[in-house]
Design an enzyme around this catalytic site. Structure first.
Site, short mmCIF file in Angstrom:
data_model
loop_
_atom_site.label_atom_id
_atom_site.label_comp_id
_atom_site.label_asym_id
_atom_site.label_seq_id
_atom_site.Cartn_x
_atom_site.Cartn_y
_atom_site.Cartn_z
CG ASP A 379 24.48 13.39 -55.34
OD1 ASP A 379 24.28 12.23 -54.98
OD2 ASP A 379 24.36 14.37 -54.59
CG ASP A 683 21.93 17.41 -53.77
OD1 ASP A 683 21.37 16.46 -53.20
OD2 ASP A 683 21.80 17.65 -54.99
CG ASP A 687 22.08 13.09 -50.17
OD1 ASP A 687 21.68 11.92 -50.35
OD2 ASP A 687 21.97 13.98 -51.01
#
Length: 1184
Positions: A379, A683, A687
């Site tokens: 990310d 997060d 996901d």
């Protein structure tokens, strides 16, 4: 009747418990909750009535005193811990090892026979069995101690798995508290992705949908509200929506607690590395058993031959019982039970140390798997950046500001709309602590709250003021890239929708925008192009662009469908743009170096973000991810590409922007099909599939939802990419430590088996006796495992290529070191065993002639023969051929006797030779022959003992040299490639150093103290110590020589084995293997698009495609126009694929050229048949 009585008790306030402040008893509350008694719930007055009975307030929550009182009355939110196994149980478990059991049985038999038979008792025949018994018990105790310590350590680490912080209201303030501190009566905030940690009832719900599969097994999500189904259970997760609940049961009284009480904890599964090592251990053990059987049979056959078919009196005197003990000991030594122990030790040690590096390991196998990672999909927000978002500039109602404007500079109407948007369309909150503002919740939303403060408004007061006006909250979803809230205006009764989201997505849903004077103007094509250009320019500076907008709806409209406000796609259209704010999230200063470290280590780092592609490119260049000849794709284009076109691009793909969780999942699956070992960060709730699909899922400890953490293998506690690099280093350390131990142990196993076999088959003298082998086994399986398994990481491990998915645990270099170490020890072992007695007289071995001529008088004297008999019998046995010498030997007294008798030669028959000269007729026995025969038997019985005693000096030197060589070999095993410096980092390896000192000290005690008697060795003098130390230390220069020769034969590289160069090239040039199954999908795209350009829902993916950009620049942009829902009269703006190329003049590659034919994904229109995402992302627009 029971329920009616229960409700009557509650209504009258009677309570059987002693906490008179409560008008509801623990048992009564538990019964209502367990039975989901809707009737009692309603009669009590719903959540408000229960709150009153519990002495709490639905808005203010509990006070500090109320929390303490609730703990006493209703219990705490924790479960009884499973008691750790006792040391005694561990001891019994360790003693169940079959080989240890057999060893103990044989040792006890040896003790009994050695003590019961007088002759053996005279020679302490019981001592060896007693020593073996004691040593075996020591091994059992040490093994049990290590297992006990390991279990305690794992229990402490596992206790941290379920520790989470939850948001509650206490004393009128929103605070974060540990889940173990939640009590009955708490008002708890629930949000998408949260794990429910206590039972409760809904206070208010904004579309709360729970996943109750963990309790009921039903996969269908369940909608919750305050009226029809208010019951919320612990152990479930929030799939969608948000709201508040009143806690009514905690700990063992909750449904999850009751379930946990009924099940026992499952045992730990073996990790892949443990399984691989178990296989290695099984193969080595089979070889050891074969060698043990061969040695036993060889010694037994020799004994039978020597004793003439066997002698029952000597069965425990260097006979079959000792051979069996020796064979069992070889088996015990050859079984490398230290391998699984070493894995367990290094994993436990690494897990504890990784906590200090902000890596909390939830799944044991993730430690080792992370070391083999070849790709990391990371990310952006919070991982690569600081996640400390700040609004730094913006466009406010027609005016662009280079910084946040003062409130006085904005039109009052704009300011009014902004304050309600920032405060109400927001689930985050700020905590002021020691003059520092801490962010709780989504960081983008926190940045908007800080902006609101700068504009002079308190979001807490604003929320309290309009809380009752909230009609519906539309949480953020990765499909829409926006979030909204619908409020009822107090004055008019009309509805106003406040919307915020990714700027380029929200702008396309706007039909107008606000001017500086508060009026509005239509969003024409030209105006939209200007706004998109403004967003692009801000994004290229690395800013996240959030558009704030609104729309008014009539309070009631007969023409409006009853369920109109249920579909966010319908509601979020025809908006009026208020402002576009640029949020800065700086790159963490340590990230560029960490990315370079990964690239040097052969790990490809990819950024997968939900941000604008221009923002993603800017940040990725700062991080060093997007480099020359690499490309960046947008999610809509990525998911529309056929696999045959996408797979060849994967090696150069570095950035995936505007991606959905499904895109991340697809990328992970594709990389795994190419043989990559993939680590993924996540997060959000959406996901979770990608985290599960990956080889190692890395959840963010700060920004991550509980669903993401549950799906992850490792939790990154500080959300920092550099911590991910540390997890790679620790993973490689685990793998390397096991390999070190393998080199050490297998070389010892090889030496033990070869020397035992040669000693039994060739010389009949085992180089190492039973006790010595057990001591070696203790060094190998216990002490060395602890020493090498706890070695700390060293940075050079990140200079190597990852070991990948299929590399064998034992590499070519390792085989070389195993054979080299074994060869060195075998050379000196056989030199001491066979060469030393021949070369130096002090170590000469007793010969049969010496035995019968020099030791005969002493032995016969011990047996009770008088001096005359000793002289007579010893001469005959030593010189006359009965059994030593021959009948013609000049020293043989029988020669003289026969010369005097009749002048003839001594006959070969012993009876005639000794009896006839004394006057006995031929063939007649005589007392002299009877005495001689008795003396011969006594000499035969003592021969083995005296022979082995003569070997003792040489075997003592051998034993000491062998152990010291083992110590040196442990140092050599610290580096198992072609490095010369074995001692690097030794100063920080405190456990290793302590164990090496301990082994050396124990060896000195064994050699120089009376304990040497039971080990059957002599104390060494200074010269012998010097020689054995030199032999032991010589293993180090010998290994240098081997490495020097290996470097000459094969030039050294920094890879971990000879195949690593291939592995490195594979990581950089992924082939299209694995694409065949995808090609078989008849040309369909990854998103399910059919070859005719239509999706499965029938939507057309049309739009002109152009190639734009200056050919002289280093960046090429391929664009295509999607069809946009919600404002069909406007022309949409292009999505982009950006490709970095190596030089300004280089043309686009044919593969990149094919991208111009790919249509991006159209956005979802109201009522379309598009597929919903797997899960709903709870956060506001974010870059990750």
């Amino acid at each position: 009747m029971e329920k009616e009585h229960l409700v009557e008790d509650l209504e009258t306030g009677s309570s059987p418990n002693e906490f008179h402040a409560y008008t509801i008893a623990l048992e009564q509350l538990n019964q209502i909750n367990a039975e989901k008694d809707q009737e009692a719930f309603k009669r009590l007055g719903g959540a408000a009535g229960i709150a009153q009975a519990l002495g709490t307030d639905l808005k203010e929550g509990l006070s500090d005193a109320g929390v303490d009182s609730s703990k006493q009355a209703f219990g705490v939110n924790s479960f009884p811990e499973k008691p750790p196994p006792s040391f005694l149980s561990m001891l019994l478990e360790a003693a169940k090892d079959p080989m240890i059991v057999i060893l103990l049985i044989v040792a006890i038999i040896t003790i009994v026979l050695g003590a019961a038979v007088p002759e053996q008792r005279a020679h302490q025949g019981w001592s060896e069995g007693l020593a073996v018994l004691g040593t075996a018990l020591i091994v059992v105790f040490i093994g049990a101690g290590q297992d006990y310590s390991k279990e305690r350590q794992f229990q402490k680490l596992n206790a941290l798995k379920d520790n989470i912080e939850v948001k509650v209201t206490r004393g009128g303030k929103q605070v974060l508290v540990p889940n173990t501190e939640i009590v009955v009566g708490d008002v708890m905030f629930l949000d998408t992705g949260d794990k429910v940690i206590a039972d409760g009832v809904v206070i208010d719900s904004q579309g709360i949908v729970l996943d109750e599969a963990s309790l009921t097994g039903e996969s269908d999500p369940i909608k919750k509200d305050a009226v029809s189904d208010p019951w919320i259970r612990s152990g479930t997760t929030v799939n969608e929506g948000s709201g508040h609940m009143l806690v009514v049961a905690v700990g063992v009284n909750s449904e999850w607690g009751k379930t946990m009480a009924l099940v026992s904890e499952a045992g730990d599964d073996e990790t892949p590395l443990q399984e691989q090592l178990t296989d290695v251990a099984a193969k080595v053990s089979k070889m050891g058993v074969l060698v043990a059987v061969v040695c036993f049979l060889a010694l037994l056959i020799k004994w039978l031959i020597v004793t003439g078919g066997g002698d029952a009196s000597k069965i425990n005197d260097n006979g079959p019982l000792q051979f069996l003990l020796y064979a069992i000991t070889i088996t015990v030594v050859s079984i490398p039970e230290g391998l699984p122990l070493a894995v367990t030790l290094t994993l436990a040690y690494s897990m504890k140390k990784m906590m200090k590096d902000n890596n909390f390991v939830r799944v044991l196998s993730a430690c080792e798997t992370m070391g083999g990672a070849t790709a990391i999909c990371s990310d952006k927000t919070g991982t690569l950046t600081e996640n400390r978002m700040t609004v730094v500039e913006g466009w406010f109602a027609g005016t662009a500001y280079p910084q946040v404007p003062e409130a006085s500079a904005l039109h009052p109407q704009l300011l009014e709309l902004l304050k309600w948007n920032c405060a109400m369309n927001n689930k985050a909150f700020l905590v002021d602590k020691d003059n520092v503002v801490e962010f709780v919740g989504n960081r983008t939303e926190c940045a908007l709250l800080v902006l609101l403060r700068k504009l002079g408004h308190d979001y807490v007061q604003l929320r309290e003021q309009r809380e009752a006006d909230q009609v519906k909250l539309y949480g953020f979803s990765s499909a829409r890239k926006m979030a909204s809230v619908l409020l009822r205006e107090p004055s008019s009764g009309n509805l106003r929708l406040y919307n915020k989201g990714a700027a380029e997505w929200v702008l396309r849903r706007c039909s107008s925008l606000m001017r500086p004077d508060g009026s509005t103007e239509p969003m024409t094509e030209a105006r939209l192009a200007e706004m998109i250009e403004l967003v692009t320019s801000m994004a290229k500076r690395g800013l996240r662009c959030i558009c704030l907008s609104y729309r008014d709806y009539a309070g009631s409209d007969p023409a409006r469908p009853a369920d109109f406000f249920e579909d966010a796609d319908q509601v979020d259209n025809g908006l009026t743009c208020l402002a576009i704010v640029g949020i800065k999230d700086p790159v963490r200063k340590e990230v560029p170096d960490a990315v370079r470290t990964c690239q040097k280590a052969g790990i490809t780092v990819r950024m997968v973000t939900g941000d604008n592609i221009h923002t993603a490119q800017h940040i990725s260049r700062e991080c060093g991810i997007l480099v020359e000849d690499c490309i960046a794709l947008e999610g809509p284009v990525f998911r529309a590409m056929p696999a045959t076109e996408l797979i060849p691009l994967l090696p150069r793909l570095r950035v995936l922007a505007r991606s959905s969780p499904e895109d991340k999942l697809t990328l992970v699956a594709l990389l795994k099909k190419q043989g990559e070992v993939v680590a993924v960060t996540g997060d959000g709730t959406n996901d979770a599939p990608a985290l599960k699909e990956s080889d190692v899922g890395l959840a963010m400890g700060i920004a991550g939802t509980e669903v993401a953490k549950e799906a992850a293998d490792i939790i990154i506690l500080d959300d920092n990419f550099s911590s991910i690099v540390k997890s790679v280093l620790w993973g490689r350390t685990v793998y390397m430590n096991i390999r070190k131990f393998l080199v050490f142990q297998l070389s010892v196993n090889l030496v033990a088996m070869i020397s035992a076999a040669v000693g039994a088959l060739y010389g009949g003298v085992p180089p190492l006796n039973v006790l010595q082998l057990l001591w070696v086994n203790m060094i190998m399986d216990t002490l060395a495992a602890l020493a090498l398994a706890t070695e700390n990481p060293y940075p050079e491990l990140l200079d190597e290529m990852p070991h990948g998915r299929s590399e064998p645990i034992i590499t070519g270099y390792m085989y070389m070191h195993i054979l080299a170490g074994a060869t060195y020890k075998l050379i000196w072992l056989f030199a001491c065993l066979y060469g030393l007695p021949r070369a130096i007289s002090a170590y000469a071995v007793l010969t049969p002639d010496e035995y019968y001529r020099e030791d005969c008088n002493r032995i016969l004297g011990d047996k009770g023969f008088n001096a005359t008999a000793q002289a007579d019998y010893c001469n005959i046995m030593g010189y006359c051929g009965f059994p030593r010498g021959d009948t013609q030997h000049l020293s043989c007294e029988l020669v003289g006797e026969w010369l005097r008798y009749n002048g003839s030669a001594v006959p070969p028959n012993q009876q005639n030779a000794v009896c006839i000269p004394l006057g006995f007729p031929q063939g007649t026995n005589c007392p002299r022959n009877e005495g001689l025969t008795s003396a011969q038997k006594d000499m035969d019985k003592e021969w083995d003992r005296e022979y082995l005693k003569s070997y003792k000096p040489a075997l003592s030197v051998l034993f000491n040299a062998f152990i010291l060589a083992q110590v040196a070999n442990a140092f050599v095993s610290r580096r198992i490639q072609l490095e010369y410096n074995f001692f690097k980092g030794l100063a920080n390896s405190h456990i290793f150093n302590a164990i090496m000192v301990l082994i050396t000290a124990l060896q000195a005690i064994i050699m120089q103290t009376p304990i040497n008697y039971i080990f059957k060795v002599n104390a060494l003098n200074g010269e012998e110590w010097g020689v054995t130390i030199a032999i032991g230390v010589g293993a180090i220069p010998f290994s240098w020589l081997v490495r020097f020769v290996a470097r000459l034969v094969r030039p050294v590289d920094t890879s971990s084995n000879w195949l690593s160069a291939l592995r490195g090239s594979r990581a950089k040039n992924i082939t299209a293997r694995g694409a065949a199954p995808m090609r078989a999908a008849a040309g369909r795209t990854l998103s399910g698009a059919a070859p005719d350009g239509k999706t499965l829902s029938g939507r057309t993916m049309s739009g002109p495609k152009t190639l734009s950009g200056n050919p002289a620049t280093a960046v090429k942009t391929f664009s295509g126009n999607p069809t946009i829902s919600g404002n069909p009269q406007q022309q949409p703006q292009p999505f982009h694929i950006t490709a970095r190329i190596g030089s300004a003049g280089r043309p686009a590659s044919p593969r990149l050229g094919s991208l111009s034919r790919v249509a991006p994904e159209p956005t979802r229109s109201a009522g379309s048949g598009s597929t919903a995402p797997l899960l709903i992302d709870p956060s506001t627009p974010r870059g990750s």
